[in-house]
Write a protein that holds these residues in place. Sequence first.
Motif, PDB file in Angstrom:
ATOM      1  N   THR A  39       0.809  -1.221   0.000  1.00 41.84           N
ATOM      2  CA  THR A  39       0.000   0.000   0.000  1.00 41.84           C
ATOM      3  C   THR A  39       0.839   1.266   0.000  1.00 41.84           C
ATOM      4  O   THR A  39       0.341   2.338  -0.338  1.00 41.84           O
ATOM      5  N   ALA A  40       2.105   1.163   0.394  1.00 38.99           N
ATOM      6  CA  ALA A  40       2.990   2.331   0.412  1.00 38.99           C
ATOM      7  C   ALA A  40       4.422   1.859   0.219  1.00 38.99           C
ATOM      8  O   ALA A  40       4.792   0.764   0.644  1.00 38.99           O
ATOM      9  N   SER A  41       5.217   2.691  -0.451  1.00 38.05           N
ATOM     10  CA  SER A  41       6.618   2.363  -0.683  1.00 38.05           C
ATOM     11  C   SER A  41       7.424   3.654  -0.763  1.00 38.05           C
ATOM     12  O   SER A  41       6.948   4.656  -1.306  1.00 38.05           O
ATOM     13  N   ALA A  42       8.632   3.603  -0.218  1.00 37.40           N
ATOM     14  CA  ALA A  42       9.563   4.735  -0.292  1.00 37.40           C
ATOM     15  C   ALA A  42      10.963   4.176  -0.536  1.00 37.40           C
ATOM     16  O   ALA A  42      11.338   3.166   0.069  1.00 37.40           O
ATOM     17  N   VAL A  43      11.713   4.838  -1.414  1.00 38.28           N
ATOM     18  CA  VAL A  43      13.068   4.381  -1.742  1.00 38.28           C
ATOM     19  C   VAL A  43      13.983   5.592  -1.880  1.00 38.28           C
ATOM     20  O   VAL A  43      13.725   6.482  -2.691  1.00 38.28           O
ATOM     21  N   ASP A  44      15.054   5.600  -1.099  1.00 38.06           N
ATOM     22  CA  ASP A  44      16.131   6.581  -1.226  1.00 38.06           C
ATOM     23  C   ASP A  44      17.362   5.779  -1.666  1.00 38.06           C
ATOM     24  O   ASP A  44      18.166   5.354  -0.844  1.00 38.06           O
ATOM     25  N   LEU A  45      17.443   5.535  -2.983  1.00 35.97           N
ATOM     26  CA  LEU A  45      18.419   4.598  -3.549  1.00 35.97           C
ATOM     27  C   LEU A  45      19.819   5.211  -3.613  1.00 35.97           C
ATOM     28  O   LEU A  45      20.241   5.739  -4.642  1.00 35.97           O
ATOM     29  N   ARG A  46      20.504   5.148  -2.486  1.00 37.49           N
ATOM     30  CA  ARG A  46      21.895   5.589  -2.372  1.00 37.49           C
ATOM     31  C   ARG A  46      22.474   4.910  -1.150  1.00 37.49           C
ATOM     32  O   ARG A  46      21.732   4.482  -0.255  1.00 37.49           O
ATOM     33  N   GLU A  47      23.793   4.775  -1.127  1.00 34.89           N
ATOM     34  CA  GLU A  47      24.426   4.195   0.048  1.00 34.89           C
ATOM     35  C   GLU A  47      24.121   5.079   1.244  1.00 34.89           C
ATOM     36  O   GLU A  47      24.292   6.292   1.193  1.00 34.89           O
ATOM     37  N   GLY A  48      23.582   4.472   2.295  1.00 35.38           N
ATOM     38  CA  GLY A  48      23.134   5.213   3.469  1.00 35.38           C
ATOM     39  C   GLY A  48      21.665   5.589   3.407  1.00 35.38           C
ATOM     40  O   GLY A  48      21.092   6.028   4.397  1.00 35.38           O
ATOM     41  N   GLY A  49      21.047   5.430   2.237  1.00 36.32           N
ATOM     42  CA  GLY A  49      19.622   5.725   2.085  1.00 36.32           C
ATOM     43  C   GLY A  49      18.773   4.594   2.649  1.00 36.32           C
ATOM     44  O   GLY A  49      19.261   3.501   2.934  1.00 36.32           O
ATOM     45  N   ALA A  50      17.492   4.862   2.803  1.00 39.65           N
ATOM     46  CA  ALA A  50      16.577   3.890   3.383  1.00 39.65           C
ATOM     47  C   ALA A  50      15.473   3.529   2.397  1.00 39.65           C
ATOM     48  O   ALA A  50      15.228   4.239   1.424  1.00 39.65           O
ATOM     49  N   PHE A  51      14.805   2.409   2.685  1.00 40.34           N
ATOM     50  CA  PHE A  51      13.637   1.993   1.907  1.00 40.34           C
ATOM     51  C   PHE A  51      12.599   1.444   2.874  1.00 40.34           C
ATOM     52  O   PHE A  51      12.926   1.015   3.988  1.00 40.34           O
ATOM     53  N   SER A  52      11.352   1.464   2.443  1.00 38.86           N
ATOM     54  CA  SER A  52      10.288   0.827   3.217  1.00 38.86           C
ATOM     55  C   SER A  52       9.120   0.501   2.299  1.00 38.86           C
ATOM     56  O   SER A  52       8.876   1.199   1.315  1.00 38.86           O
ATOM     57  N   SER A  53       8.445  -0.576   2.632  1.00 33.78           N
ATOM     58  CA  SER A  53       7.227  -0.972   1.942  1.00 33.78           C
ATOM     59  C   SER A  53       6.235  -1.450   2.984  1.00 33.78           C
ATOM     60  O   SER A  53       6.599  -2.207   3.887  1.00 33.78           O
TER      61      SER A  53
END
Length: 133
Positions: A39-53
Amino acid sequence: MQITVETTIAAPISTVWSLYNTPEHIKNWNAASDDWHTTASAVDLREGGAFSSRMEAKDGSMGFDFAGDFTKIIEHALIEYTFGDRKATIQFVDTAEGVKLSITFEAETTYSTEQQQQGWQAILNNFKRYVEK
């Protein structure tokens, strides 16, 4: 113990990379069965970045967040991340048949190795269908 799931996707590597890492697309393929969805997704695609689904049963009976931090990114080739106290590696390899996508992750202790392998493989199979349609 480590578990690996893999598939080969008939698409250009740039397409596979983009659809795998873009939140709007992740919401369309990230489920192990038809009665679940993201239902939700976030991606900070870089070393040290975060993701969530946010993954939820479609009937609203349960849900959970799958989240972590990227530790290594090599565009169109490799993603390494941690989630909780576990690690995972995703490899993207361009072949004559398409992009071989493999995910190796550290198993957890709550579910059997077979259940974990089947669940992660089902999600990867959904991704393949989504990209190839």
